[in-house]
Design a protein around this motif. Structure first.
Motif: not given
Length: 307
Positions: A117, A180, A183-184, A187-188
């Protein structure tokens, strides 16, 4: 009322680590043996599952949201792992789902994912700076004049100003705060869990020997190379493997199955755990794996120095 930030966050679930423990000296509770793969000569000391497999502020922004998501998997794990120990993981379909989710959780919630990431964000920022200078030089010059009163004529000055704009952006602020990332990774997790739902589950037992488990325990592998290649993207992998006890390995596969694997393959899987680890691997105190881990960790450090 907003939940408090949780600083010490386990990346390796305590319920999983407990499978590698034995009762310690009187009054010390259940303990396992951590091994420092970055310092293989360091003396190993027994520790509790609570003291192992965690990172400080891994999710640094609103960690309660992520912990709630992880908890939706971990609360189902004890019963499913008990079924694995009993040799009946497929008797209840909910156990298969829980175990598959446990594999996904330890693949996504990892030091490895945070590294991917971070590198992706930094690469995107550099590319965006170049694209702004290439495609929008005149708007950049006007904005620079508005903000600084300076006329920026040369590309080098424009690149510096474009980098300044990127650093001022909301996205960069959210990157810095950890919003961020939270959230990332959430979602992943949802994305990989949806893809993994199309796979089945293999529960594998060593013909001899034991498994150890690393602090990046859910590892993607391809089995068409010797030795197996590892740490590729989910879509490029043949399986995701996760040791869940000294005598059990979970692997995503084409069909639900119980199976045995020979000692050389057990050694290869243990070597992958050591090579993929961020800092530590964990083993049962009576596994006899410390010598093996030391040899592989020494080679890992030598290979890194020689790159």
């Amino acid at each position: 009322m907003k939940a408090a930030q949780i600083s010490r966050q386990h990346l390796v679930s305590q319920v999983l680590l407990k499978q590698f423990t034995m009762p310690g000296p009187k009054g010390s509770g259940w303990q396992l043996l951590p091994f420092d793969v970055c310092n293989p000569e360091r003396r190993s000391k027994l520790k509790s599952p609570r003291a192992c497999g965690w990172a400080e502020d891994f999710v640094a922004f609103d960690s309660a949201s992520a912990e709630e998501l992880w908890g939706s998997v971990e609360t189902r794990a004890p019963a499913a792992l008990a079924a694995v120990q009993a040799g009946t993981p497929f008797a209840d379909p909910s156990h298969v789902e829980a175990l598959r989710d446990l594999v996904v959780l330890h693949y996504v919630r990892s030091h490895r994912y945070r590294g991917v990431y971070t590198n992706a964000f930094e690469t995107a920022s550099v590319n965006l700076r170049s694209e702004l200078v290439r495609q929008f030089p005149e708007p950049l010059r006007r904005e620079a004049l508005r903000q600084t009163g300076l006329h920026l004529a040369d590309p080098g000055s424009l690149r510096v100003f474009a980098e300044r704009l990127i650093k001022q952006s909301e996205v960069t602020h959210d990157f810095g705060s950890g919003k961020l990332f939270r959230t990332s990774i959430e979602n992943m997790f949802d994305k990989v869990r949806a893809m993994a739902a199309k796979w089945n589950l293999e529960v594998l037992t060593p013909e001899s020997g034991q498994f150890l488990v690393g602090d990046n325990p859910g590892v993607s592998v391809r089995t068409d190379t010797t030795p197996f290649s590892y740490n590729m993207a989910f879509g490029d992998a043949h399986s995701i493997i996760l040791p869940v006890s000294p005598r059990h390995l979970l692997a995503l596969g084409p069909k639900n199955m119980l199976g045995n694997i020979p000692r050389p393959l057990v050694n290869e899987i243990n070597a992958i755990q050591i090579l993929a680890a961020d800092h530590y691997v964990y083993m049962h105190p009576r596994s006899g794996l410390e010598t093996f881990a030391k040899a592989k960790a020494r080679k890992r450090e030598t290979d890194r120095v020689n790159r």
